[in-house]
Design a protein around this motif. Structure first.
Motif, PDB file in Angstrom:
ATOM      1  N   UNK A 122       0.831  -1.205   0.000  1.00  0.00           N
ATOM      2  CA  UNK A 122       0.000   0.000   0.000  1.00  0.00           C
ATOM      3  C   UNK A 122       0.864   1.254   0.000  1.00  0.00           C
ATOM      4  N   UNK A 123       1.026   1.868  -1.169  1.00  0.00           N
ATOM      5  CA  UNK A 123       1.715   3.162  -1.220  1.00  0.00           C
ATOM      6  C   UNK A 123       0.777   4.252  -0.698  1.00  0.00           C
ATOM      7  N   UNK A 124       1.202   4.958   0.367  1.00  0.00           N
ATOM      8  CA  UNK A 124       0.313   5.936   0.997  1.00  0.00           C
ATOM      9  C   UNK A 124       0.486   7.298   0.345  1.00  0.00           C
ATOM     10  N   UNK A 139       4.897  10.874  -7.479  1.00  0.00           N
ATOM     11  CA  UNK A 139       3.792  10.798  -6.508  1.00  0.00           C
ATOM     12  C   UNK A 139       4.211  10.115  -5.209  1.00  0.00           C
ATOM     13  N   UNK A 140       5.125   9.128  -5.316  1.00  0.00           N
ATOM     14  CA  UNK A 140       5.484   8.319  -4.142  1.00  0.00           C
ATOM     15  C   UNK A 140       6.728   8.837  -3.421  1.00  0.00           C
ATOM     16  N   UNK A 141       7.344   9.879  -3.988  1.00  0.00           N
ATOM     17  CA  UNK A 141       8.571  10.413  -3.407  1.00  0.00           C
ATOM     18  C   UNK A 141       8.367  10.776  -1.941  1.00  0.00           C
ATOM     19  N   UNK A 142       9.170  10.197  -1.062  1.00  0.00           N
ATOM     20  CA  UNK A 142       9.177  10.524   0.364  1.00  0.00           C
ATOM     21  C   UNK A 142       7.886  10.135   1.079  1.00  0.00           C
ATOM     22  N   UNK A 143       7.010   9.350   0.408  1.00  0.00           N
ATOM     23  CA  UNK A 143       5.764   8.923   1.046  1.00  0.00           C
ATOM     24  C   UNK A 143       5.929   7.496   1.599  1.00  0.00           C
TER      25      UNK A 143
ATOM     26  N   UNK B 210       1.263   5.863  13.824  1.00  0.00           N
ATOM     27  CA  UNK B 210       1.456   7.298  13.624  1.00  0.00           C
ATOM     28  C   UNK B 210       2.531   7.579  12.579  1.00  0.00           C
ATOM     29  N   UNK B 211       3.442   6.607  12.373  1.00  0.00           N
ATOM     30  CA  UNK B 211       4.508   6.808  11.379  1.00  0.00           C
ATOM     31  C   UNK B 211       3.926   6.937   9.971  1.00  0.00           C
ATOM     32  N   UNK B 212       2.688   6.479   9.785  1.00  0.00           N
ATOM     33  CA  UNK B 212       2.055   6.547   8.458  1.00  0.00           C
ATOM     34  C   UNK B 212       1.249   7.832   8.269  1.00  0.00           C
ATOM     35  N   UNK B 213       1.240   8.681   9.299  1.00  0.00           N
ATOM     36  CA  UNK B 213       0.404   9.888   9.242  1.00  0.00           C
ATOM     37  C   UNK B 213       0.785  10.772   8.060  1.00  0.00           C
ATOM     38  N   UNK B 214      -0.218  11.278   7.359  1.00  0.00           N
ATOM     39  CA  UNK B 214       0.007  12.166   6.219  1.00  0.00           C
ATOM     40  C   UNK B 214      -0.678  13.505   6.434  1.00  0.00           C
ATOM     41  N   UNK B 215      -0.739  14.295   5.365  1.00  0.00           N
ATOM     42  CA  UNK B 215      -1.344  15.628   5.483  1.00  0.00           C
ATOM     43  C   UNK B 215      -2.812  15.574   5.873  1.00  0.00           C
ATOM     44  N   UNK B 333       6.288  14.432   4.987  1.00  0.00           N
ATOM     45  CA  UNK B 333       6.333  13.000   5.231  1.00  0.00           C
ATOM     46  C   UNK B 333       7.562  12.725   6.065  1.00  0.00           C
ATOM     47  N   UNK B 334       7.497  11.646   6.809  1.00  0.00           N
ATOM     48  CA  UNK B 334       8.572  11.361   7.754  1.00  0.00           C
ATOM     49  C   UNK B 334       9.727  10.655   7.050  1.00  0.00           C
ATOM     50  N   UNK B 335      10.946  10.961   7.425  1.00  0.00           N
ATOM     51  CA  UNK B 335      12.101  10.142   7.077  1.00  0.00           C
ATOM     52  C   UNK B 335      12.787  10.463   5.765  1.00  0.00           C
ATOM     53  N   UNK B 336      12.326  11.475   5.031  1.00  0.00           N
ATOM     54  CA  UNK B 336      12.954  11.787   3.749  1.00  0.00           C
ATOM     55  C   UNK B 336      13.493  13.200   3.711  1.00  0.00           C
TER      56      UNK B 336
END
Lengths: 366, 366
Positions: A122-124, A139-143, B210-215, B333-336
């Motif tokens: 699942x790409x978020x 679209x998937x950059x840093x996601x 929470x690591x999957x949290x987005x905008x 986004x986290x980690x990038x």
């Protein structure tokens, strides 16, 4: 251009926003991509914008098949692909994972030899817009991209799925299907449902009421503009994980309404205080940009005229000062031609930035 | 510097975020401002940052008194000021208006001669932070400021109140107290309560969730970080207008939970579809920046390295192209260490912008 971890070719079945974006991203890495969609228009658009080559019945032996279809047809397409391409790793990129895995494992056409080549992912990433025309290779950059390998998935198939995420610049997360479905229910599906319910209260609002709308209303309802067709399936397929969260909110809502019916009673203010403090604490748990703790940045607010180049000039100034912008936000309001820009920087750089801006004649909010 | 509509002096009673910001804004216009607060620290900070001069029992005859206090003490302070300064116009800037007007009119110390000098107002500006140190003279720039003149208010007193809003760069709106309280309940108090309830669901979330949290989660919960002490009073004082809206959401929530308990039943998908489409329609009613219709702008997404000057360089480019930025948003986004910047421009300028950026080597999402 970094080379791909995948040798290819890759077959993308379902050329919507996500499938087409996968094609664009892989093409940018030099991977050969074939495209297929039940809609001749959709696959035509995907090919036209460079996501790959439409498959016209040619015999191919893809290394990887990516199923980019709505949740309700994904499991069947996964099964079809596992049978049609006996050597391929087959991954899906749907937003729900448990119900799809169950259906794949229950598919009587498939033995363990087939299902061991399937990996749910699942790409978020997404946009308010949908369809191949809205697709983009970045679209998937840093996601986040969640990989849900099931018990009998072959390790090299899992690696192939992970290579796809890495090739497209995503941040990889390994989870079980249950962990995934409960996680996205909380951080994605629940906020979507709540945002839609907030926005639906505006249906009968009057103009003079909406004229007062600020960023609070705009932010809480932004995702209420999301694609209806996709979300009704997500809600239906992840209902099990969603219900307990919605029920928790319902209990809070009941308590709030009861409290507001008797605001003078002892304990009423305490109840309201609890609503706010729990909200404060919950919000504070969301990790910030690059995983930094939230509110780790200092805010500097600048007044700018709403003319071409103004914000550019402002940020050029900040760039010259060698200060990195961690976040940037424009404050909206109706009827005015001047704006406020909130610039977030590392707290240690705040005073330095303010001095640099004021020294150069910028109007910094004191 | 445009001159003020007010001759002054102006007395600000209550030097919190809003009161101190009023002082700073008026001082910038050359109006003489006196400050008063029950907290010696608060009024001292306000004076130190230039919001005016702390009153030490001197006899003054202010043209205008601004009460910037919490809702629960505002009515009493309005009455005190009407009696202490028999020639002054007295305005309050609290977020609720009906309960305060009722209390002022019920104040037995006051006759019509006094209450006719009172005008209730509500500047719709604020920050997540509170207190005089967070104040800024530009806080009200381009923000709505509601003027709620009651039946017996003298016209010249209403003009004085409106002059304050205009002097501070706000956009003026005239409403009855009922229109105001129902409006802010819908577009401000309700989203605040809903955002806090969404965020409180995160209290027991696990790190991997929470690591999957987005905008989506970030936007819907941003205002959940708001000041607890102020909001519990707003909720309590505007409960009458808030309850019907919360009850409407409760009915939607009940229906959603029931539907999700039986997602296979006929009509279930239709119910979910209704939730989304009503949300879409409600969101579409919110006016955009400068009153423009929502989604009136075209989105261009650019990939930038997260390094100093990158965004500055990007926006400098856009400025050189002579294209105005209507809105700007960084995707988190986290980690990038790379980010996506969404630039909103007038649809007619979109292609022009994309060409200019690509020509200059920028990575534009296709």
């Amino acid at each position: 251009m970094a080379t791909s971890h995948l040798a290819g070719p890759v077959l993308v079945i379902g050329t919507g926003l996500l499938g087409t974006s996968v094609g664009l991203g892989l093409r940018a890495k030099g991977v050969s991509v074939y495209l297929q969609d039940i809609s001749p228009t959709a696959q035509g658009v995907a090919q036209d914008i460079g996501a790959g080559v439409v498959l016209h019945g040619e015999k191919i032996a893809p290394e990887l098949v990516v199923i980019g279809a709505p949740p309700d047809v994904t499991a069947r397409l996964v099964g079809d692909a596992l049978l049609a391409y006996p050597n391929a790793t087959v991954v899906d990129i749907a937003s729900v994972k448990g119900s799809i895995l169950d259906a794949v494992l229950a598919d009587e056409r498939l033995g363990e030899a087939e299902t061991s080549r399937y990996v749910g992912t699942h790409p978020m990433a997404g946009r308010e817009k949908s369809g191949p025309a809205a697709a983009r290779g970045e679209l998937f950059t840093a996601m986040p991209w969640v990989i849900c390998a099931h018990q009998n998935a072959q390790p090299d198939r899992v690696i192939a799925a992970e290579s796809l995420a890495i090739d497209l610049g995503a941040t990889m997360h390994r989870m079980s299907v249950t962990e995934h479905d409960e996680s996205v229910a909380l951080i994605s599906h629940f906020p979507q449902a709540a945002s839609s319910m907030i926005a639906s209260r505006l249906l009968n609002a009057e103009g003079h009421q909406l004229a007062l709308a600020g960023n609070g209303l705009r932010d809480t309802t932004r995702i209420a503009a999301s694609d209806e067709k996709l979300w009704i399936q997500i809600f239906a397929h992840n209902s099990k994980a969603l219900i307990p969260i919605l029920t928790g909110m319902k209990e809070d809502l009941d308590r709030l309404i009861n409290t507001l019916q008797h605001p003078e009673e002892p304990g009423a203010l305490l109840d309201l205080s609890q609503l706010m403090t729990e909200g404060n604490a919950g919000r504070a748990r969301i990790p910030g940009k690059h995983g930094a703790p939230p509110q780790a940045f200092a805010l500097v607010t600048v007044v700018v005229d709403d003319k071409p180049g103004q914000i550019a000039a402002l940020l050029a100034q900040i760039g010259e000062a060698g200060i990195n912008i961690e976040d940037l936000r424009m404050e909206h309001s109706a009827g005015h031609q001047v704006g406020l820009v909130d610039v977030s920087v590392l707290p240690g750089r705040r005073d330095e930035l303010i001095n640099a801006l004021i020294f150069n004649g910028w109007k910094v909010a004191q």
